[in-house]
Design a protein around this motif. Structure first.
Motif, PDB file in Angstrom:
ATOM      1  N   SER A 187       0.908  -1.125   0.019  1.00  0.00           N
ATOM      2  CA  SER A 187      -0.002  -0.187  -0.110  1.00  0.00           C
ATOM      3  C   SER A 187       0.869   1.213  -0.225  1.00  0.00           C
ATOM      4  O   SER A 187       1.815   1.360   0.872  1.00  0.00           O
ATOM      5  CB  SER A 187      -1.012   0.113   1.384  1.00  0.00           C
ATOM      6  OG  SER A 187      -1.638   1.115   1.092  1.00  0.00           O
ATOM      7  N   PRO A 188       0.447   2.219  -0.882  1.00  0.00           N
ATOM      8  CA  PRO A 188       1.220   3.434  -1.057  1.00  0.00           C
ATOM      9  C   PRO A 188       1.310   4.111   0.434  1.00  0.00           C
ATOM     10  O   PRO A 188       2.165   5.271   0.612  1.00  0.00           O
ATOM     11  CB  PRO A 188       0.439   4.339  -2.144  1.00  0.00           C
ATOM     12  CG  PRO A 188      -1.023   3.864  -1.877  1.00  0.00           C
ATOM     13  CD  PRO A 188      -0.672   2.206  -1.761  1.00  0.00           C
ATOM     14  N   ASP A 189       0.516   3.970   1.578  1.00  0.00           N
ATOM     15  CA  ASP A 189       0.296   4.953   2.711  1.00  0.00           C
ATOM     16  C   ASP A 189       1.290   4.096   3.815  1.00  0.00           C
ATOM     17  O   ASP A 189       1.292   4.634   5.022  1.00  0.00           O
ATOM     18  CB  ASP A 189      -1.083   4.994   3.202  1.00  0.00           C
ATOM     19  CG  ASP A 189      -1.870   3.699   3.396  1.00  0.00           C
ATOM     20  OD1 ASP A 189      -1.163   2.740   3.357  1.00  0.00           O
ATOM     21  OD2 ASP A 189      -2.701   3.557   4.011  1.00  0.00           O
ATOM     22  N   THR A 190       2.178   3.173   3.427  1.00  0.00           N
ATOM     23  CA  THR A 190       2.897   2.591   4.453  1.00  0.00           C
ATOM     24  C   THR A 190       4.271   3.157   4.653  1.00  0.00           C
ATOM     25  O   THR A 190       4.756   3.736   3.856  1.00  0.00           O
ATOM     26  CB  THR A 190       3.034   1.077   4.114  1.00  0.00           C
ATOM     27  OG1 THR A 190       4.020   0.967   2.811  1.00  0.00           O
ATOM     28  CG2 THR A 190       1.743   0.257   3.921  1.00  0.00           C
ATOM     29  N   PRO A 191       4.853   3.141   5.781  1.00  0.00           N
ATOM     30  CA  PRO A 191       6.103   3.848   5.913  1.00  0.00           C
ATOM     31  C   PRO A 191       7.266   3.048   5.571  1.00  0.00           C
ATOM     32  O   PRO A 191       8.383   3.649   5.645  1.00  0.00           O
ATOM     33  CB  PRO A 191       6.092   4.279   7.344  1.00  0.00           C
ATOM     34  CG  PRO A 191       5.335   2.967   8.027  1.00  0.00           C
ATOM     35  CD  PRO A 191       4.233   2.770   7.107  1.00  0.00           C
ATOM     36  N   PHE A 192       7.049   1.900   4.978  1.00  0.00           N
ATOM     37  CA  PHE A 192       8.331   1.059   4.531  1.00  0.00           C
ATOM     38  C   PHE A 192       8.693   0.867   3.322  1.00  0.00           C
ATOM     39  O   PHE A 192       7.903   1.314   2.173  1.00  0.00           O
ATOM     40  CB  PHE A 192       7.730  -0.373   5.077  1.00  0.00           C
ATOM     41  CG  PHE A 192       7.202  -0.520   6.436  1.00  0.00           C
ATOM     42  CD1 PHE A 192       7.991  -0.585   7.388  1.00  0.00           C
ATOM     43  CD2 PHE A 192       5.646  -0.900   6.571  1.00  0.00           C
ATOM     44  CE1 PHE A 192       7.585  -0.444   8.726  1.00  0.00           C
ATOM     45  CE2 PHE A 192       5.371  -0.844   7.887  1.00  0.00           C
ATOM     46  CZ  PHE A 192       6.198  -0.733   8.777  1.00  0.00           C
ATOM     47  N   GLU A 193       9.828   0.788   2.951  1.00  0.00           N
ATOM     48  CA  GLU A 193      10.433   0.878   1.651  1.00  0.00           C
ATOM     49  C   GLU A 193      10.509  -0.380   0.990  1.00  0.00           C
ATOM     50  O   GLU A 193      10.449  -0.254  -0.306  1.00  0.00           O
ATOM     51  CB  GLU A 193      12.024   1.087   2.046  1.00  0.00           C
ATOM     52  CG  GLU A 193      12.483   2.500   2.374  1.00  0.00           C
ATOM     53  CD  GLU A 193      13.885   2.625   2.474  1.00  0.00           C
ATOM     54  OE1 GLU A 193      14.733   1.723   2.078  1.00  0.00           O
ATOM     55  OE2 GLU A 193      14.238   3.922   2.938  1.00  0.00           O
ATOM     56  N   SER A 194       9.937  -1.434   1.296  1.00  0.00           N
ATOM     57  CA  SER A 194       9.751  -2.746   0.717  1.00  0.00           C
ATOM     58  C   SER A 194       8.715  -3.782   1.156  1.00  0.00           C
ATOM     59  O   SER A 194       8.415  -3.272   2.628  1.00  0.00           O
ATOM     60  CB  SER A 194      10.951  -3.317   0.495  1.00  0.00           C
ATOM     61  OG  SER A 194      11.554  -3.861   1.815  1.00  0.00           O
ATOM     62  N   VAL A 195       8.338  -4.467   0.596  1.00  0.00           N
ATOM     63  CA  VAL A 195       7.127  -5.576   1.065  1.00  0.00           C
ATOM     64  C   VAL A 195       7.807  -6.354   2.116  1.00  0.00           C
ATOM     65  O   VAL A 195       7.324  -6.696   3.219  1.00  0.00           O
ATOM     66  CB  VAL A 195       6.573  -6.261  -0.163  1.00  0.00           C
ATOM     67  CG1 VAL A 195       6.102  -7.559   0.381  1.00  0.00           C
ATOM     68  CG2 VAL A 195       5.678  -5.640  -0.791  1.00  0.00           C
ATOM     69  N   SER A 196       9.084  -6.547   2.183  1.00  0.00           N
ATOM     70  CA  SER A 196       9.834  -7.433   3.048  1.00  0.00           C
ATOM     71  C   SER A 196       9.924  -6.765   4.094  1.00  0.00           C
ATOM     72  O   SER A 196       9.801  -7.448   5.257  1.00  0.00           O
ATOM     73  CB  SER A 196      11.290  -8.042   2.353  1.00  0.00           C
ATOM     74  OG  SER A 196      11.986  -6.988   2.098  1.00  0.00           O
ATOM     75  N   GLU A 197      10.147  -5.434   4.205  1.00  0.00           N
ATOM     76  CA  GLU A 197      10.468  -4.807   5.307  1.00  0.00           C
ATOM     77  C   GLU A 197       9.259  -4.780   6.027  1.00  0.00           C
ATOM     78  O   GLU A 197       9.095  -4.887   7.205  1.00  0.00           O
ATOM     79  CB  GLU A 197      10.903  -3.367   4.976  1.00  0.00           C
ATOM     80  CG  GLU A 197      11.221  -2.426   6.171  1.00  0.00           C
ATOM     81  CD  GLU A 197      11.583  -1.139   6.076  1.00  0.00           C
ATOM     82  OE1 GLU A 197      11.621  -0.346   6.949  1.00  0.00           O
ATOM     83  OE2 GLU A 197      11.799  -0.769   4.770  1.00  0.00           O
TER      84      GLU A 197
END
Length: 266
Positions: free
Chosen positions: A225-235
């Protein structure tokens, strides 16, 4: 020994049967292409995909711990469903939920658990309380038990309100070590006299490997989702594993809090 969780099946929704108005996020009874009925949880409702992630993780954690939980499946909703629905609210919900959703196998004939009618033994009560303290499930109260009796057995349902740390900025390090204050309202807390023995048994089952295997079931698209603070899905995925692993490792914190809450009741 390597733990391999069951892969969730994917079904296509073929018929919208009826809305289940008692649910805050307007779940619905639907039929799928395997001809079974399911309770569909919509990605476009309420807390959105985060509720589906909580439902998926918590349901499969409950399953590996030995609880009876309806089968969870991924359910694909075609865009055509939103075109023919006459109810505008439901039509909007269907359109916002096109694509991959989550559904629970419908337990036909099941009745809502009532603590005044059905007695739960101390071990099972302690197990349910332990699980809900782990996943921070605020939705297992006398007013809304989210448990069913089906064929004289207790079944756990509806965990979308759990893992609420992901609604609060994902500060998982702090949240993982907090007691579960809402345990005081748990419908089974008065009977939960065996929390310490349950804690030892469940901690042995929920190894990091099992936790990570369950978290791996989350579809990548739900974590992108674009509103997450993470740089990657794995993170993003790792946050759920880290939270649960830390919470299991520090389970004495929520066990003591639950015991204190229980003492205040009796």
């Amino acid at each position: 020994m390597t733990y391999n969780p069951p892969e969730l099946r994917t079904v296509d929704v073929t018929r919208y049967v009826t809305p289940l108005r008692e649910g805050g996020s307007l779940p619905a009874l639907v039929e799928a292409d395997d001809e079974f009925l399911y309770v569909l949880k919509f990605r476009g409702a309420g807390q959105g995909i985060k509720a589906l992630i909580a439902e998926l993780i918590s349901g499969e954690l409950a399953r590996v711990l030995g609880f009876r939980v309806p089968e969870l499946v991924f359910a694909t909703l075609d865009e055509a469903f939103g075109r023919t629905e006459p109810d505008e609210e439901i039509q909007d919900l269907l359109r916002a939920s096109e694509g991959l959703n989550l559904a629970l196998h419908y337990l036909s004939g099941a009745i809502t658990f009532d603590a005044l009618v059905t007695t739960v033994d101390a071990t099972l009560a302690s197990q349910v309380v332990w699980l809900d303290c782990l996943i921070t499930n605020v939705d297992r109260t006398p007013r809304n038990t989210n448990m069913l009796m089906w064929h004289k057995e207790l079944w756990l349902i509806d965990h979308g309100a759990s893992l609420y740390f992901h609604h609060a900025g994902y500060n998982w390090e702090e949240q993982a070590k907090r007691p579960f204050a809402q345990a005081k309202d748990h419908v089974l807390l008065p009977q939960a006299t065996e929390l310490e023995s349950v804690d030892a048994a469940f901690k042995a089952i929920l190894t990091p490997e099992r936790i990570r295997a369950i978290v791996s079931l989350i579809p990548d698209a739900w974590l992108a989702s674009p509103d997450t603070p993470f740089e990657s899905v794995s993170e993003h995925r790792a946050v759920y594993s880290n939270f649960l692993e830390s919470r299991v490792a520090h389970s004495d914190i929520f066990i003591k809090a639950a015991q204190h809450a229980r003492q205040a009741l009796i």
